[in-house]
Scaffold this motif. Structure first.
Motif, PDB file in Angstrom:
ATOM      1  N   ASP A 141     -44.648  36.901  38.671  1.00  0.00           N
ATOM      2  CA  ASP A 141     -45.293  37.813  38.246  1.00  0.00           C
ATOM      3  C   ASP A 141     -45.014  38.719  38.808  1.00  0.00           C
ATOM      4  N   ARG A 142     -45.519  39.348  40.352  1.00  0.00           N
ATOM      5  CA  ARG A 142     -45.310  40.191  40.753  1.00  0.00           C
ATOM      6  C   ARG A 142     -43.755  40.687  40.942  1.00  0.00           C
ATOM      7  N   ASN A 143     -42.730  39.791  41.020  1.00  0.00           N
ATOM      8  CA  ASN A 143     -41.431  40.458  40.729  1.00  0.00           C
ATOM      9  C   ASN A 143     -40.143  40.977  39.679  1.00  0.00           C
ATOM     10  N   HIS A 144     -41.824  39.967  38.684  1.00  0.00           N
ATOM     11  CA  HIS A 144     -40.479  40.616  37.330  1.00  0.00           C
ATOM     12  C   HIS A 144     -39.725  39.600  37.462  1.00  0.00           C
ATOM     13  N   LEU A 145     -40.035  37.739  37.924  1.00  0.00           N
ATOM     14  CA  LEU A 145     -38.413  37.353  37.548  1.00  0.00           C
ATOM     15  C   LEU A 145     -39.013  36.651  36.064  1.00  0.00           C
ATOM     16  N   SER A 146     -37.881  35.031  35.870  1.00  0.00           N
ATOM     17  CA  SER A 146     -38.261  35.100  34.294  1.00  0.00           C
ATOM     18  C   SER A 146     -38.837  33.561  34.922  1.00  0.00           C
ATOM     19  N   GLY A 147     -38.902  32.680  35.844  1.00  0.00           N
ATOM     20  CA  GLY A 147     -39.053  32.020  36.074  1.00  0.00           C
ATOM     21  C   GLY A 147     -38.501  31.314  36.995  1.00  0.00           C
ATOM     22  N   CYS A 148     -39.026  30.116  37.287  1.00  0.00           N
ATOM     23  CA  CYS A 148     -38.347  29.148  39.042  1.00  0.00           C
ATOM     24  C   CYS A 148     -37.869  27.997  37.836  1.00  0.00           C
ATOM     25  N   HIS A 149     -36.640  27.630  38.901  1.00  0.00           N
ATOM     26  CA  HIS A 149     -36.035  26.648  38.064  1.00  0.00           C
ATOM     27  C   HIS A 149     -35.946  25.548  40.068  1.00  0.00           C
ATOM     28  N   PHE A 150     -35.975  24.641  39.842  1.00  0.00           N
ATOM     29  CA  PHE A 150     -35.933  23.270  40.866  1.00  0.00           C
ATOM     30  C   PHE A 150     -34.700  22.573  40.394  1.00  0.00           C
ATOM     31  N   LEU A 151     -33.430  22.500  41.520  1.00  0.00           N
ATOM     32  CA  LEU A 151     -32.186  21.755  40.759  1.00  0.00           C
ATOM     33  C   LEU A 151     -32.160  20.309  42.057  1.00  0.00           C
ATOM     34  N   PHE A 152     -31.203  19.622  41.487  1.00  0.00           N
ATOM     35  CA  PHE A 152     -30.478  18.993  42.382  1.00  0.00           C
ATOM     36  C   PHE A 152     -32.477  17.712  43.156  1.00  0.00           C
ATOM     37  N   VAL A 153     -33.612  17.643  42.105  1.00  0.00           N
ATOM     38  CA  VAL A 153     -34.730  17.755  42.602  1.00  0.00           C
ATOM     39  C   VAL A 153     -34.458  15.564  43.651  1.00  0.00           C
ATOM     40  N   ASP A 154     -35.630  15.888  44.386  1.00  0.00           N
ATOM     41  CA  ASP A 154     -35.661  13.899  44.886  1.00  0.00           C
ATOM     42  C   ASP A 154     -36.375  13.450  43.080  1.00  0.00           C
ATOM     43  N   PRO A 155     -35.779  12.559  43.089  1.00  0.00           N
ATOM     44  CA  PRO A 155     -36.101  11.675  42.102  1.00  0.00           C
ATOM     45  C   PRO A 155     -37.866  11.157  42.186  1.00  0.00           C
ATOM     46  N   ASP A 156     -38.268  10.929  43.272  1.00  0.00           N
ATOM     47  CA  ASP A 156     -39.290  10.212  43.523  1.00  0.00           C
ATOM     48  C   ASP A 156     -40.322  11.171  44.035  1.00  0.00           C
ATOM     49  N   TRP A 157     -39.989  12.729  43.505  1.00  0.00           N
ATOM     50  CA  TRP A 157     -40.704  14.241  43.858  1.00  0.00           C
ATOM     51  C   TRP A 157     -41.049  14.466  42.070  1.00  0.00           C
TER      52      TRP A 157
ATOM     53  N   GLY B 225     -33.392  38.696  23.380  1.00  0.00           N
ATOM     54  CA  GLY B 225     -34.417  39.891  24.007  1.00  0.00           C
ATOM     55  C   GLY B 225     -35.290  39.354  25.137  1.00  0.00           C
ATOM     56  N   ILE B 226     -35.080  38.311  25.571  1.00  0.00           N
ATOM     57  CA  ILE B 226     -36.064  37.616  27.130  1.00  0.00           C
ATOM     58  C   ILE B 226     -34.803  38.210  27.897  1.00  0.00           C
ATOM     59  N   SER B 227     -34.717  38.904  28.907  1.00  0.00           N
ATOM     60  CA  SER B 227     -34.118  38.168  30.640  1.00  0.00           C
ATOM     61  C   SER B 227     -34.618  36.830  31.088  1.00  0.00           C
ATOM     62  N   TYR B 228     -33.165  36.244  31.502  1.00  0.00           N
ATOM     63  CA  TYR B 228     -33.506  35.852  31.554  1.00  0.00           C
ATOM     64  C   TYR B 228     -32.984  35.428  33.466  1.00  0.00           C
ATOM     65  N   TYR B 229     -32.171  36.249  33.893  1.00  0.00           N
ATOM     66  CA  TYR B 229     -32.124  37.068  35.647  1.00  0.00           C
ATOM     67  C   TYR B 229     -33.083  38.451  35.544  1.00  0.00           C
ATOM     68  N   PRO B 230     -33.137  38.506  36.783  1.00  0.00           N
ATOM     69  CA  PRO B 230     -33.306  37.176  37.861  1.00  0.00           C
ATOM     70  C   PRO B 230     -34.368  36.300  37.357  1.00  0.00           C
ATOM     71  N   LYS B 231     -34.008  35.375  38.456  1.00  0.00           N
ATOM     72  CA  LYS B 231     -35.053  33.701  38.688  1.00  0.00           C
ATOM     73  C   LYS B 231     -34.779  33.490  39.565  1.00  0.00           C
ATOM     74  N   LEU B 232     -35.813  32.814  40.046  1.00  0.00           N
ATOM     75  CA  LEU B 232     -36.512  31.683  41.035  1.00  0.00           C
ATOM     76  C   LEU B 232     -35.925  31.102  41.093  1.00  0.00           C
TER      77      LEU B 232
END
Length: 201
Positions: free
Chosen positions: A145-161, A100-107
């Motif tokens: 929070d302001r836009n009611h997004l489920s959270g933030c994901h980062f993909l294919f990140v630089d290993p040093d970062w 019962g948790i919204s996964y979308y929209p997400k950042l």
């Protein structure tokens, strides 16, 4: 009464790459090893109609300015699905639905449709990476929070970062992918020569 020190930066969310000066963005992006964070690449993805609200990639780029100078930036997108990410998180979406948790929209922080390692926050040389990362993560939290997004994901990140963002509360997750590496082939035809006739079919 104790006064808070005046902040010498401003955080601005921008809906189009075209609204960010190209030279200012590229001053941050071009020193990196990847061309996929450069202004031309990101702007072309938007102006071609590939990354738009209609396709489920709503641009919301995070920028940090000191006076009129861009000192940090991150290409970000609000997503209503997981298509074009090359990471299959539908199981997470399904589990969220069952709970019962919204996964979308997400950042999402990544270069759209580009499964190439190298995503990171862009920062001007000489800036305090830890301080700016904290500022940007705080801005992301408020935006979600302001836009009611489920959270933030980062993909294919630089290993040093990766350690930098993990120090700021993000968790990595293990997934498998297959990445082709050029073993010295000068052309596609050159590559095909390593296969026999049956393998080339």
């Amino acid at each position: 009464m104790v006064q808070q020190p005046k902040l010498d930066y401003s955080v601005i969310w921008v809906n189009r790459m075209a609204d960010i000066p190209q030279s200012a963005w590229d001053d941050l992006a071009q020193p990196l090893k990847t061309p996929f964070l450069e202004w031309d690449w990101l702007n072309n993805i938007e102006t071609s109609g590939s990354a738009t609200a209609k396709t489920g990639w709503l641009p919301n780029h995070l920028t940090v300015w000191r006076d009129r100078q861009l000192i940090a930036a991150a290409p970000m997108y609000v997503k209503g699905h997981s298509y074009g990410e090359f990471v299959f998180d539908q199981q997470w979406a399904d589990l969220s639905y069952r709970l019962g948790i919204s996964y979308y929209p997400k950042l999402l922080g990544m270069t759209p449709f580009t499964p190439a390692v190298g995503y990171r926050f862009l920062m001007a040389p000489g800036e305090d990476e830890d301080e700016l990362t904290q500022i940007m993560v705080s801005a992301i939290d408020h935006f979600c929070d302001r836009n009611h997004l489920s959270g933030c994901h980062f993909l294919f990140v630089d290993p040093d970062w990766r350690p930098v963002i993990e120090r700021n509360g993000f968790k990595g997750w293990l997934h498998h992918s297959y990445i082709w590496q050029n073993q010295g082939f000068s052309s596609f035809e050159d590559y095909l020569k390593v296969f026999n006739a049956n393998q080339r079919r």
